[in-house]
Design an enzyme around this catalytic site. Sequence first.
Site, mmCIF file in Angstrom:
data_model
loop_
_atom_site.group_PDB
_atom_site.id
_atom_site.type_symbol
_atom_site.label_atom_id
_atom_site.label_comp_id
_atom_site.label_asym_id
_atom_site.label_seq_id
_atom_site.Cartn_x
_atom_site.Cartn_y
_atom_site.Cartn_z
ATOM 1 C CB SER A 1 -48.179 1.643 5.645
ATOM 2 O OG SER A 1 -47.882 1.033 4.407
ATOM 3 C CB SER B 1 -47.548 -1.991 4.037
ATOM 4 O OG SER B 1 -46.810 -1.455 5.105
ATOM 5 C CE LYS C 1 -49.354 2.236 1.410
ATOM 6 N NZ LYS C 1 -48.479 1.095 1.778
#
Lengths: 499, 506, 98
Positions: free
Chosen positions: B156, B180, B81
Amino acid sequence: MTAALMDYDEVLERFDPVLGLEVHVELSTATKMFCGCANVFGTPPNTQVCPTCLGLPGALPVLNGVAVESAMRIGLALNCSIAPWCRFARKNYFYPDMPKNFQTSQYDEPIAVNGSLAVELSDGSVFTVAIERAHMEEDTGKSLHVGGADGRIHGASHSLLDYNRAGVPLIEVVTKPIEGAGARAPEIARAYVTALRDLLRALGVSDVRMDQGSMRCDANVSLMPRGSSTFGTRTETKNVNSLRSVERAVRYEMCRQGAVLASGGRIVQETRHFDEAGGTTSAGRRKETSEDYRYFPEPDLVPIAPSDAWVQRLRATLPELPWQRRARAKTEWGLSDLELRDLVNAGALDLIAATVDAGAPAAEARSWWVSYLSQQTNSRGVELADLPITPAQVARVIALVAEGALTNNLARQVVDGVLAKEGEPDEVVAAHGLAVVSDDAALTAAVEQALAAAPDIADKIRGGKLAAAGAIVGAVMKATGGQANAQRVRELVLALVSA
Amino acid sequence: MTRLTRWSAAELAARIHAQDITAVEVTRAHLDRITAVDPALHAFLHLDAPAALAAAAAVDDGLRRGDPPASPLAGVPLAIKDVFTTIDMPTTCGSRTLQGWRPPYDATVTRKLRAAGVVIVGKTNMDEFAMGSSTENSAYGPTRNPWDLDRVPGGSGGGSAAAVAAFEVPLAVGTDTGGSIRQPSAVTGTVGVKPTYGGVSRYGLVAFSSSLDQGGPVARTVLDAALLHEVIGGYDPLDSTSIDAPVPPVVQAARAGAAGDLTGIRVGVVSQFGGDGYQPGVLNAFEVAVSRLRELGAQVVEVSCPSFDHALPAYYLIAPSECSSNLARFDGMRYGLRVGDDGNRSAEEVMALTREAGFGPEVKRRIMLGTYALSAGYYDAYYGQAQKVRTLIIRDFAAAFERVDVLVSPTTPTTAFRIGERVDDPLAMYLSDLCTIPANLAGNAALSVPAGLSDDDGLPVGLQVMAPALADDRAYRVAAAYEVARDGAEGGPLAQRVPDLEVVGR
Amino acid sequence: MPTISRAEVAHLARLARLAVTEEELDLFASQLEVILTSVARVGEVAAADIPPTSHAVGLTDVFRADVTRPGLTQQQALSGAYATEDGRFRVPRILDES
């Protein structure tokens, strides 16, 4: 623009001053508060930085254990209670010298609270200043303002930032309001900062160099009409960079505020800046809105919960504190109150004690610091402690004299060399060839020469007038540039005359 | 070559370490897959094929020399990420303010991955600064859900979840502040784990909400997630909140769970998470999952955690408050975007213009919300009260774990929603994290494991398993047992049923 | 129910250093009001005797040894900067002392 000032005596007739002193001290730890960057002064810009103290995204703080212990020792030396549990908070405000745009600081949970510091004044009386708290925080970076006059912020075209200082551990010591100081308020302010400096030096936690900014004082001053018990509005004067300035800044603010109040004006709560050259204070730009720092507990650091055992262990490490040292010096060195006070006022006591600790006899140590070295401070306009010579170096010079390797005159030249940063005493001796000449061959030749040049004196000595030998000794000393060992010269004179 | 991308990380690692196949072949296969499907998905913000192939070649060289593999995952491709710093790749956090920023340091997670011989192929898309539940808040455009390209992959960490679900990589690292990792995993049919807070170092994880953020694995199987958990987990002296204890034995727990026996395990169904606002197909899938747990021998009871009703509001005070402070540093002075520096404007003005231009609407909204909640006069009613709710939630968990070993719930109230459906309704968006937030507030371990497809829209549903702090292994054991039972009952792993995007892409 | 005026949003934006637009003032005023109304439910919890939790893990006393650790070179430190001068970060003029 110069402010109207009220005569100091009139201020005192009409008002009672109230002081509050906030002293920031940079700890002399090896590393910064929250990262492993070296805590050093004077290196090229942005070379003592890492992701943490640069506030780079993702970086995290880890608390320096020695800084915490230093804070606790300072608290204990100031008779504070050590909080059984405390945290850091974030003080949020934007400023380019602060990499994260928040300062990590202990806000409502300081590590040490409710202490006191007994301050000795020049007349020998003692005034006790109550301490509100001592808390930990981090220093900011340094900004350099370019394009304006004298590097001032106003008129600058842009600024340059160096974050080497960002994250250096700071302890802020805050007094409770100091009331009842009256005419002595400026002196008390100075004496308090002096006493705090001496205490911190004795603890060995900071360089406490006001000239280098490792100790900084903000002076809060307000006036209230005599007889009133309601504090007036205060101003906070920053940029007070010497002991003398502390005294001057407080006195100036008292006179300025007196004039404002007497003319029916109102004191604005504001930050003012002390101008060293003019001895005046000036207002900073007023903030449009009141500060709202939005403090909240720092989530990246865990709470500190000092155990009793830890506190006791630190208490045991406290060195002899200045007032304890003063009491001991008086008895051990046989000083009168007046003599002691002179030493204290000259800032010489700790230096003498340290010189004694380094092996010098007390009398010689005292003599060096209060006479020759004190004269040097006058000509240089610095404090005794700020002279670039250490007690250990003074002790070495004293030892060289005692060994007969230096005369007093040579010793002063060696001290001058150390003050000129030429090196350690022994290096100065070697570099300048200042050692007393004790080499008999060289001395014998010089004595023979002197006797030959003054046959009448030689005869007098032979005739039993031994005191006449002094003239020959003097001649030899002159001829050797003062480097001869006078005692040995005298022995040689007597030996050669009777031979 | 496509077959290689369908294997699990454990299978790939075993074949690479046995030198049946090379890490370079495996990496190349995944890079090819990314080339084929990422134009449709947009899971990646940055790819570094040469560096990935070089890292893979280094693993192969070591194996050929006879060196033991650096870790059980050496040679396996992985995506990170874009919220973890990487010295050799940009780190943008999905924000314009960090466009092109190359950090001068590696996050601890990045460093551990490199040391473990894991092949980092690139950085994945995310909601800006991890604020969002759909990945639509990325400044670089949304990521699409491989199950339905018109739908969001959650957020997210939608990029990490979509990349794993679409076989672009077998493994990814995400971060979970309010869900997330777990919520995107639920809606993409992947396994996502939020370890115990402090279990995975946050050093180099760009902070959204420091007291809630936690890095963790995304995978297609519970065992793969466990293998990655053990690589990235563990004590880090650079993170003061890192737990100085061994990583819980999650791999062992995943293997033990795969034996398919949960006899003696007490499972609590959180009674607060169900009813109104929950999609019927999600609730049906959850009920089926609970009955499977029962069939595996678990004792299932209902457990009430009344404070969980206040978790969402508490979260939307605490997280914005911390973010308002964490994101203050993005002012254009030291790195990142600078706007309006015309030689005349002051630093103050340039900072404000930079922040206005550099942040998207959701980030600005949360910064202002947090600024409000921390302001003098509001602190006690908002931030202070939220921190008390946090205490109550911790107490509810503690009481529940007196009675049961793990708690279960649906991971999200609904399946993946359509792109654009909730962007103008922040509150509707926030509801996506309803079930995942309590574990962040309390700091305990929680994961999401695929629980089949919803019978109303055919989209993946997640089963959330929550365990006490430091008992991450318990969640893994239950999830692994459930995974085996579900795969057995439904004729294979759910992940293998994802549409073939190469066809769609064409 | 909390109400948020445009002026309050403007004040928050100033504190947060965001040069928001006129349209954003309206948008954020209405959105913040909706969100705050929703989150104000935390106030329903009677919590007079409940201690606040700031940290999810119960750690205390985490310290670092006072030992230097290599940091960044000047070049690395300045690598992300918009402008530099003489080894320093160059920033627009600063209006006031902090």
